[in-house]
Motif scaffolding. Structure first.
Motif, PDB file in Angstrom:
ATOM      1  N   GLU A 148     -75.428  67.500  38.205  1.00 27.12           N
ATOM      2  CA  GLU A 148     -76.164  66.899  37.088  1.00 27.12           C
ATOM      3  C   GLU A 148     -77.656  66.802  37.422  1.00 27.12           C
ATOM      4  OE1 GLU A 148     -74.303  63.265  35.737  1.00 27.12           O
ATOM      5  OE2 GLU A 148     -76.041  62.829  34.458  1.00 27.12           O
ATOM      6  N   ARG A 149     -77.952  66.427  38.683  1.00 23.36           N
ATOM      7  CA  ARG A 149     -79.357  66.330  39.118  1.00 23.36           C
ATOM      8  C   ARG A 149     -80.034  67.687  38.992  1.00 23.36           C
ATOM      9  NH1 ARG A 149     -79.012  63.927  44.985  1.00 23.36           N
ATOM     10  NH2 ARG A 149     -76.815  63.508  44.671  1.00 23.36           N
ATOM     11  N   GLN A 154     -83.811  71.342  36.374  1.00 27.18           N
ATOM     12  CA  GLN A 154     -84.084  72.647  35.748  1.00 27.18           C
ATOM     13  C   GLN A 154     -84.666  72.461  34.346  1.00 27.18           C
ATOM     14  OE1 GLN A 154     -80.219  74.335  36.273  1.00 27.18           O
ATOM     15  NE2 GLN A 154     -80.799  75.497  38.094  1.00 27.18           N
ATOM     16  N   GLN A 155     -84.095  71.505  33.628  1.00 24.98           N
ATOM     17  CA  GLN A 155     -84.572  71.202  32.273  1.00 24.98           C
ATOM     18  C   GLN A 155     -86.030  70.733  32.320  1.00 24.98           C
ATOM     19  OE1 GLN A 155     -81.720  68.614  30.423  1.00 24.98           O
ATOM     20  NE2 GLN A 155     -83.105  68.180  28.730  1.00 24.98           N
ATOM     21  N   THR A 159     -89.456  72.252  30.656  1.00 25.81           N
ATOM     22  CA  THR A 159     -90.344  71.448  29.804  1.00 25.81           C
ATOM     23  C   THR A 159     -91.758  71.485  30.362  1.00 25.81           C
ATOM     24  OG1 THR A 159     -88.479  69.964  29.456  1.00 25.81           O
ATOM     25  CG2 THR A 159     -90.613  69.169  28.713  1.00 25.81           C
ATOM     26  N   SER A 160     -91.876  71.319  31.683  1.00 25.10           N
ATOM     27  CA  SER A 160     -93.185  71.287  32.329  1.00 25.10           C
ATOM     28  C   SER A 160     -93.923  72.609  32.113  1.00 25.10           C
ATOM     29  CB  SER A 160     -93.015  70.998  33.810  1.00 25.10           C
ATOM     30  OG  SER A 160     -94.253  70.990  34.446  1.00 25.10           O
ATOM     31  N   GLN A 161     -93.209  73.735  32.286  1.00 21.95           N
ATOM     32  CA  GLN A 161     -93.838  75.055  32.130  1.00 21.95           C
ATOM     33  C   GLN A 161     -94.328  75.252  30.697  1.00 21.95           C
ATOM     34  OE1 GLN A 161     -90.691  77.390  33.775  1.00 21.95           O
ATOM     35  NE2 GLN A 161     -91.783  77.796  35.656  1.00 21.95           N
TER      36      GLN A 161
END
Ligand code: LP5
Ligand code: MN
Length: 240
Positions: A148-149, A154-155, A159-161
């Motif tokens: 889950e971590r 990865q999510q 989002t950051s990119q």
């Protein structure tokens, strides 16, 4: 007395060449140093000391050997590896530094930071930073199953990119007033940081003739490190 500084290696399984270059740096350059300061984003992502990373085992052993042989190791959190914990640092024999750390160097005192704190125009990031640096938030995140971590991280990267692509170049650099303010508060001449991936030596950061800021570079096609001894400092780059 020789002291070395690196940051922003962003070590990851997909780039074994960078891990190899770091191993070579540790076995070669760092063995002649009294101290090595790791100033954040050494790892591309760190989601807990309990997550096995077989690809980095030789590196962890090399860091441990280096510290046992007398090169003092220091680690400061970056925005990618702020979850590096005591367990891992004990394993490699490194001491954790606070996010703003005053160090005594052969040429005088310097202030060490990862550098993300200085990007004060990036309001979204600063808000996000407050959230993920909260000890309760971290405790909850670290109690989740590894799978889950990994999926959350990865999510978050995606989002950051996406957000970074929409941000202007200026927003993602340090704010000059934030720089001047930390130099003044610490009453210090030299600031060393990474994060922005814009390696350079900037002068006159507080006022004319006062305040020097050394920005370490990220490791990609070339490696970067800062070397400091009684004679001064040099920002070194070499091809990887
Ligand atoms: O890292 P980089 O250079 O791409 O961009 C940084 C800032 N981004 C980050 C986020 C990291 O890249 C994420 C990697 C984390 C790895 C492991 C962490 C494990 C914990 C997981 C916690 C959930 O630091 C970027 C700056 C840029 O530097 C320049 O300074 O702009 O800032 C951002 O991108 C932040 C966004 O602007 C706001 C983020 C909103 C997040 C929304 C929540 C998503 C939650 C997903 C989980 C359910
Ligand atoms: Mn960073």
């Amino acid at each position: 007395m020789k002291v070395l500084f690196v940051s922003d290696l962003h070590l990851k399984a997909e780039r074994p060449d960078i891990t190899r270059a770091f191993l070579h740096f540790l076995n070669d350059t760092a063995t002649h140093a009294d101290a090595l300061y790791l100033l954040g984003d050494i790892f591309e992502a760190w989601i807990g000391d309990d997550v096995p990373m077989p690809e980095f085992e030789p590196l962890f052993e090399t860091l441990k050997t280096l510290s046992e042989q007398g090169c003092k190791l220091y680690f400061q959190h970056g925005n990618r590896d702020f979850l590096v914990g005591k367990h891992f640092l004990e394993r490699i024999g490194a001491k954790q530094l606070e996010e703003k750390y005053r160090v005594s160097l052969p040429i005088g005192d310097a202030l060490l930071m990862h550098g993300d704190q200085l990007c004060t125009d990036d309001k979204d990031y600063q808000e996000f930073r407050v959230l993920v640096r909260d000890p309760n938030w971290q405790k909850e995140f670290l109690s989740k199953p590894v799978k889950e971590r990994l999926s959350i991280a990865q999510q978050l990267r995606a989002t950051s990119q996406q957000r970074n692509a929409e941000k202007s170049n200026d927003i993602m650099d340090v704010n000059p007033l934030a720089v001047a303010s930390v130099l003044q508060e610490a009453d210090i001449e030299l600031l060393i940081h990474g994060h922005t991936h814009r390696p350079a030596i900037h002068y006159n950061q507080l006022k004319a003739g006062q305040g020097t800021r050394v920005v370490l570079g990220d490791w990609d096609t070339q490696l970067w490190y800062l070397e400091c001894d009684e004679n001064g400092f040099t920002l070194v780059d070499e091809p990887i």
